[in-house]
Scaffold this motif. Sequence first.
Motif, short mmCIF file in Angstrom:
data_model
loop_
_atom_site.label_atom_id
_atom_site.label_comp_id
_atom_site.label_asym_id
_atom_site.label_seq_id
_atom_site.Cartn_x
_atom_site.Cartn_y
_atom_site.Cartn_z
N ALA A 160 0.84 -1.19 0.00
CA ALA A 160 0.00 0.00 0.00
C ALA A 160 0.88 1.25 0.00
CB ALA A 160 -0.91 -0.02 1.22
N HIS A 161 0.27 2.40 0.15
CA HIS A 161 1.00 3.66 0.14
C HIS A 161 2.06 3.67 1.24
CE1 HIS A 161 1.80 7.98 0.72
NE2 HIS A 161 1.41 8.12 -0.54
N GLY A 162 3.29 4.01 0.86
CA GLY A 162 4.38 4.08 1.82
C GLY A 162 4.94 2.74 2.24
N GLN A 163 4.54 1.67 1.56
CA GLN A 163 5.01 0.34 1.91
C GLN A 163 5.91 -0.23 0.81
OE1 GLN A 163 1.39 -1.96 2.68
NE2 GLN A 163 1.72 -1.70 4.89
N VAL A 164 6.59 -1.31 1.16
CA VAL A 164 7.35 -2.10 0.21
C VAL A 164 6.90 -3.56 0.34
CG1 VAL A 164 9.35 -0.57 0.45
CG2 VAL A 164 9.24 -2.70 1.79
N ARG A 165 7.18 -4.33 -0.71
CA ARG A 165 7.02 -5.78 -0.61
C ARG A 165 8.41 -6.39 -0.56
NH1 ARG A 165 3.69 -8.32 -5.19
NH2 ARG A 165 5.68 -8.24 -6.33
N ILE A 166 8.58 -7.35 0.33
CA ILE A 166 9.88 -7.99 0.55
C ILE A 166 9.79 -9.44 0.12
CG2 ILE A 166 11.60 -8.64 2.28
CD1 ILE A 166 10.48 -6.30 4.01
N ALA A 167 10.70 -9.85 -0.77
CA ALA A 167 10.88 -11.27 -1.05
C ALA A 167 11.65 -11.85 0.12
CB ALA A 167 11.64 -11.46 -2.36
N VAL A 168 10.97 -12.61 0.95
CA VAL A 168 11.49 -12.99 2.26
C VAL A 168 12.58 -14.06 2.12
CG1 VAL A 168 10.91 -13.99 4.50
CG2 VAL A 168 9.32 -12.41 3.38
N THR A 215 14.77 -9.09 0.19
CA THR A 215 15.03 -8.08 -0.83
C THR A 215 13.73 -7.42 -1.26
OG1 THR A 215 16.93 -9.36 -1.62
CG2 THR A 215 16.05 -7.66 -3.10
N VAL A 216 13.74 -6.10 -1.33
CA VAL A 216 12.55 -5.36 -1.76
C VAL A 216 12.34 -5.60 -3.25
CG1 VAL A 216 11.52 -3.08 -2.07
CG2 VAL A 216 12.80 -3.61 0.02
N ASP A 217 11.15 -6.12 -3.61
CA ASP A 217 10.87 -6.42 -5.02
C ASP A 217 9.73 -5.60 -5.59
OD1 ASP A 217 8.60 -7.76 -3.95
OD2 ASP A 217 8.62 -9.12 -5.67
N ALA A 218 9.02 -4.82 -4.76
CA ALA A 218 7.94 -3.98 -5.25
C ALA A 218 7.70 -2.84 -4.28
CB ALA A 218 6.65 -4.80 -5.44
N LEU A 219 7.22 -1.70 -4.82
CA LEU A 219 6.97 -0.51 -4.02
C LEU A 219 5.50 -0.13 -4.10
CD1 LEU A 219 9.96 1.70 -5.25
CD2 LEU A 219 9.92 0.19 -3.25
N GLY A 220 4.98 0.37 -2.99
CA GLY A 220 3.65 0.94 -3.00
C GLY A 220 3.70 2.38 -3.46
N PRO A 221 2.55 2.99 -3.74
CA PRO A 221 2.50 4.40 -4.15
C PRO A 221 3.16 5.30 -3.11
CG PRO A 221 0.37 3.36 -4.43
CD PRO A 221 1.20 2.38 -3.67
N GLY A 222 3.94 6.26 -3.57
CA GLY A 222 4.55 7.23 -2.68
C GLY A 222 5.78 6.74 -1.94
N THR A 223 6.25 5.54 -2.22
CA THR A 223 7.42 4.98 -1.53
C THR A 223 8.70 5.39 -2.25
OG1 THR A 223 6.11 3.09 -0.78
CG2 THR A 223 8.49 2.89 -0.65
N ASP A 224 9.69 5.79 -1.50
CA ASP A 224 10.98 6.21 -2.06
C ASP A 224 11.55 5.10 -2.93
OD1 ASP A 224 13.63 7.02 -2.53
OD2 ASP A 224 13.75 8.05 -0.60
N TYR A 238 6.54 -13.78 0.59
CA TYR A 238 6.52 -12.32 0.41
C TYR A 238 5.78 -11.70 1.58
CZ TYR A 238 7.89 -13.25 -4.42
OH TYR A 238 8.56 -13.68 -5.54
N ALA A 239 6.25 -10.52 1.99
CA ALA A 239 5.60 -9.79 3.08
C ALA A 239 5.65 -8.31 2.76
CB ALA A 239 6.30 -10.06 4.40
N VAL A 240 4.68 -7.56 3.25
CA VAL A 240 4.69 -6.11 3.07
C VAL A 240 5.04 -5.44 4.39
CG1 VAL A 240 3.05 -6.11 1.15
CG2 VAL A 240 2.20 -5.94 3.50
N ALA A 241 5.71 -4.28 4.27
CA ALA A 241 6.15 -3.57 5.46
C ALA A 241 6.17 -2.08 5.17
CB ALA A 241 7.54 -4.04 5.88
N ASP A 242 6.02 -1.28 6.22
CA ASP A 242 6.14 0.18 6.08
C ASP A 242 7.59 0.54 5.80
OD1 ASP A 242 3.43 0.46 6.62
OD2 ASP A 242 3.75 0.79 8.77
N ALA A 243 7.80 1.36 4.79
CA ALA A 243 9.17 1.73 4.42
C ALA A 243 9.91 2.43 5.56
CB ALA A 243 9.15 2.62 3.18
N GLU A 244 9.17 3.17 6.39
CA GLU A 244 9.82 3.92 7.47
C GLU A 244 10.39 3.02 8.55
OE1 GLU A 244 5.77 4.82 10.10
OE2 GLU A 244 6.79 6.44 9.04
N ARG A 245 9.99 1.74 8.57
CA ARG A 245 10.52 0.81 9.58
C ARG A 245 11.65 -0.05 9.04
NH1 ARG A 245 9.98 2.74 14.05
NH2 ARG A 245 10.90 0.78 14.74
N LEU A 246 12.05 0.14 7.80
CA LEU A 246 13.08 -0.70 7.20
C LEU A 246 14.47 -0.31 7.68
CD1 LEU A 246 11.91 -0.74 3.45
CD2 LEU A 246 11.46 -2.48 5.20
#
Length: 334
Positions: A26-34, A71-80, A102-110
């Motif tokens: 989602a917005h401000g998140q990333v998807r991580i290939a775990v 490894t981050v493999d996808a970005l949500g809207p507005g993610t750096d 795969y898991a999603v996480a807030d980019a600010e917590r990475l």
Amino acid sequence: MHAIRLHAFGPAENLVHEVTETPVPAHGQVRIAVAAAGVHLLDTLLRQGRQGPLPALPDLPTVPGREVAGTVDALGPGTDPKWLGRRVVTHLGFAPGGYAEYAVADAERLHHVPPGLDPAAAVAMIGTGRTTLGILGFTDLGPDSIALVPAAAGGIGTLLVQHAKNAGATVIALAGGAAKAEMARAGGADLALDYTRPDWPVAVRAHLDDLPAPGATVLFDSVGGTVARTALDLLAPGALHLVFGQSGGPLTLTDAERAALTARGITTQPVLGPAMLQRAGGPDPIRTLETRALAEAAAGRLRPALQRYPLAEAAAAHRALETRATTGKVVLEP
């Protein structure tokens, strides 16, 4: 993707390895290939339907797990966009979802995974490591310290032994079984004993007789129960009793026993929760501890012990953790 899903609270067998939808950030998140997901004792409580310290139980069905690296493999809207393709580690907080490909996480917590650090080790440090650093904030170990560490072959215990030795302290390690005691000895403990043997206090006292202090100066207590009760008698006057668990049952003391500890100047300090965060300091104490823990591992000063399971064997990992058959940090690898 494949993930471990829990459809009903209950035994470890309720953890099912199955195909489910791949999450979308989602917005401000990333998807991580775990590459690695941490397994925590709290996960076993949630699986049973016991809330523990968390504000609520997750809605079912759920994918458990709150610590991931990959490894981050996808970005949500507005993610750096700088995060795309980066090796990262994060603690998901109250949100589940880690036991998956795969898991999603807030980019600010990475956090970036430091070069050369194994993803499983990074997972261990983002949770277990940060707690260890928080515990250590309550004491200043040095060459005159004598640290008594029950559960010394566990995830936190192994790191406590290493830090204490790095600080020049004498370390007396206790572990449940001969193999675990040997692991603590190999990890640097000056004395490592099997606390399931009834004569372990005698061996500790004999070791203390050869030291200038009349007893241990700090007890790192995650066990409670009979072990902690006995260990309290091995402390020197003015010692510190740091409490962060009761895997062996609650420590019940009579009023007379509490008075005796007070007379000896023994301070019992629960260390989890707000007290730990206050000690860590900064605008984001949890992130402060996470950053420090990863730096300690990257520098080689702390080396987490790991017990790895394939993702599909999450139920076996839970059973082993619940029966105290594990050593170090338990990690699932897809």
